[in-house]
Design an enzyme around this catalytic site. Structure first.
Site, PDB file in Angstrom:
ATOM      1  N   ASN A 151     -14.442  27.564  52.375  1.00  0.00           N
ATOM      2  CA  ASN A 151     -15.438  27.181  53.377  1.00  0.00           C
ATOM      3  C   ASN A 151     -15.742  25.687  53.389  1.00  0.00           C
ATOM      4  OD1 ASN A 151     -16.664  27.643  50.838  1.00  0.00           O
ATOM      5  ND2 ASN A 151     -18.665  27.858  51.781  1.00  0.00           N
ATOM      6  N   LYS A 174      -6.626  24.651  41.833  1.00  0.00           N
ATOM      7  CA  LYS A 174      -6.088  25.774  42.604  1.00  0.00           C
ATOM      8  C   LYS A 174      -7.028  26.045  43.784  1.00  0.00           C
ATOM      9  CE  LYS A 174      -5.181  30.097  43.852  1.00  0.00           C
ATOM     10  NZ  LYS A 174      -5.790  30.538  45.110  1.00  0.00           N
ATOM     11  N   GLY A 227     -16.929  30.947  44.485  1.00  0.00           N
ATOM     12  CA  GLY A 227     -16.393  32.050  45.273  1.00  0.00           C
ATOM     13  C   GLY A 227     -17.291  33.268  45.182  1.00  0.00           C
ATOM     14  N   SER A 228     -16.695  34.433  45.305  1.00  0.00           N
ATOM     15  CA  SER A 228     -17.467  35.673  45.376  1.00  0.00           C
ATOM     16  C   SER A 228     -17.990  36.078  44.006  1.00  0.00           C
ATOM     17  CB  SER A 228     -16.599  36.797  45.939  1.00  0.00           C
ATOM     18  OG  SER A 228     -15.607  37.174  44.995  1.00  0.00           O
ATOM     19  N   GLY A 232     -16.093  36.031  40.401  1.00  0.00           N
ATOM     20  CA  GLY A 232     -16.769  35.269  39.359  1.00  0.00           C
ATOM     21  C   GLY A 232     -16.979  36.071  38.095  1.00  0.00           C
ATOM     22  N   GLU A 252     -20.233  29.321  40.544  1.00  0.00           N
ATOM     23  CA  GLU A 252     -21.104  29.169  41.710  1.00  0.00           C
ATOM     24  C   GLU A 252     -20.732  30.285  42.672  1.00  0.00           C
ATOM     25  OE1 GLU A 252     -22.278  25.882  45.141  1.00  0.00           O
ATOM     26  OE2 GLU A 252     -20.361  25.754  44.095  1.00  0.00           O
ATOM     27  N   CYS A 286     -22.624  29.286  51.071  1.00  0.00           N
ATOM     28  CA  CYS A 286     -23.308  30.209  50.162  1.00  0.00           C
ATOM     29  C   CYS A 286     -24.809  29.960  50.156  1.00  0.00           C
ATOM     30  CB  CYS A 286     -22.730  30.110  48.759  1.00  0.00           C
ATOM     31  SG  CYS A 286     -22.586  28.445  48.130  1.00  0.00           S
TER      32      CYS A 286
END
Length: 436
Positions: A151, A174, A227-228, A232, A252, A286
């Site tokens: 995002n 990555k 990320g999600s 995570g 995060e 987020c």
């Protein structure tokens, strides 16, 4: 005509992957941005080995040498900012003005940490025993794996890569496969900045193929991930489950961010902040306003004003004809870019549904709400949506909402709270309501 394949960057060299994947423009799926290499597990191992070999020499450089490299990186990003913004909008789908703002922010982040490289502090403390003292110094961690989402494909990598390099660490980066183009462009610019070979490495491809290598290799000392929540958790588990020593990790993940609108709020301010908070950057943040908690006295007027404002939102090509349009600002703090009517936005409807519209099968739908909406609270925060909940001052739902995330209040400008501190230390102007 054969399309060029953009390779991975390992040990100071551009290398081919095990195969390549097309990067498709979400606004027009007939448009292929480019072909980008997919790294294999062996490529990830090679990148870690290159970083591990280069890190001691990079850490041994003077703070000024590292600062000079990062300052040059900021300049390299700033110079082609229009081209980078065009690429970002083309592959990620956010509107061109938003993309340009992100690129400029990334350049600022590198320059900020160029200064921080010169200010690494320590402490000298008295000890309880006579004639002795305690000295605290800071040392680099070593090799850092950096895993980033789609995002904010240039800004999020920048605020992870820049501090890691500033303090003498080496990096294996990555990116999300959806935004390989922006990651590759960033890597190409960094390759010009005098970094020692192996200090910075780029491996693109599927997380399920190379992700665990970046987490489990004992030469990786730290992992930073955005990320999600589900992914995570797996990152954390891999880092603490190492047989010898745990890796440091920073996560995060998605949050739930209620925006509270009280009876005495300025209606225009509240609606502007809500539109900004929910739909700015296509709602793909987020920290986007994922729930609205509205007290009873203003609820009906607020819903009607929101429906009217949302009818002015439109969908289109992310790069089409919006270079010179003024950007709506959130009056609560007087700053912060917002959503302009008829500006093309992101990829999903508020309910997360894909919408077919012309050639762009991933174009967004921004649909007006018909009234109070109650949605599942567990959905990931990167999806654009705004749950609207009425609640009085004594309503337990309102109290629950305030305690479940970053609670934000829209009040008249004369009583607005100071802007919240941005998540990145780079210089920026932030609105307390929309975190823009």
């Amino acid at each position: 005509m054969t399309m060029k394949t953009h390779g991975n960057y390992i040990g100071g060299q551009w290398t081919e992957g095990q195969d390549a994947a097309p990067n498709v423009n979400p606004s027009d799926t007939r448009d292929v941005v480019g072909l980008y290499a997919r790294a294999s597990r062996a490529d990830a191992v090679a990148a870690i080995a290159a970083a591990h070999a280069a890190q001691p020499a990079w850490a041994a450089l003077s703070p000024q040498q590292r600062a000079d490299a990062l300052d040059q990186a900021g300049s390299e990003i700033q110079a082609p900012r229009a081209e980078l913004a065009e690429l970002l909008a083309r592959e990620e789908g956010k509107a061109l003005p938003d993309a340009l703002g992100e690129v400029v922010r990334a350049a600022q982040i590198f320059k900020f940490f160029a200064g921080e490289a010169l200010r690494v502090g320590g402490e000298l403390l008295p000890f309880t025993r006579q004639g002795m003292s305690v000295e605290i110094t800071r040392e680099p961690v070593g090799v850092v794996s950096i895993i980033t989402p789609w995002n904010f494909p240039i800004a999020i990598p920048a605020w992870k890569i820049a501090p890691a390099l500033a303090y003498g660490n080496a990096v294996v980066f990555k990116p999300a496969e959806l935004v390989s183009g922006s990651a590759w462009a960033l890597a190409e610019l960094l390759s010009r900045c005098g970094l020692l070979a192996g200090t910075f490495n780029l491996v693109m491809g599927r997380g399920r193929e190379i992700g665990y290598t970046l987490l489990e290799d004992p030469r990786v000392a730290a992992v930073t991930f955005t990320g999600s929540e589900a992914t995570g958790r797996r990152v954390a588990q891999a880092c603490v489950s190492r047989p010898r020593a745990m890796a440091k990790f920073q996560l995060e993940m998605g949050g739930k961010n209620p925006l509270v609108v009280l009876d005495d709020a300025d209606l225009e301010v509240a609606v502007s902040c809500t539109i900004n908070g929910a739909f700015y950057s296509t709602g793909q943040r987020c920290i986007a306003s994922s729930r609205l908690i509205v007290t009873e006295g203003i609820h009906d007027r607020f819903v009607a004003a929101m429906v009217e404002r949302m009818r002015g939102l439109a969908v289109g090509d992310a790069r089409a004809g919006h270079r010179d349009r003024p950007r709506r600002r959130c009056k609560a703090a007087g700053t912060g870019p917002g959503l302009h009517p008829h500006r093309p936005r992101g990829r999903r409807t508020p309910g997360g549904r894909r919408r077919r519209d012309g050639p762009g099968r991933r174009q967004a739908g921004l649909l007006p709400a018909a009234g109070p909406v109650h949605r599942d609270h567990q959905r990931h925060a990167h999806q654009p949506r705004g749950d609207l909940r009425p609640g009085g001052h004594g309503d337990p739902r309102a109290r629950c909402g305030r305690s479940a995330g970053r609670s934000q209040r829209c009040r008249p400008a004369s009583r607005a709270a100071p802007g919240a501190t941005p998540s990145s230390p780079a210089p920026t102007t932030s609105c307390a309501a929309c975190q823009c």
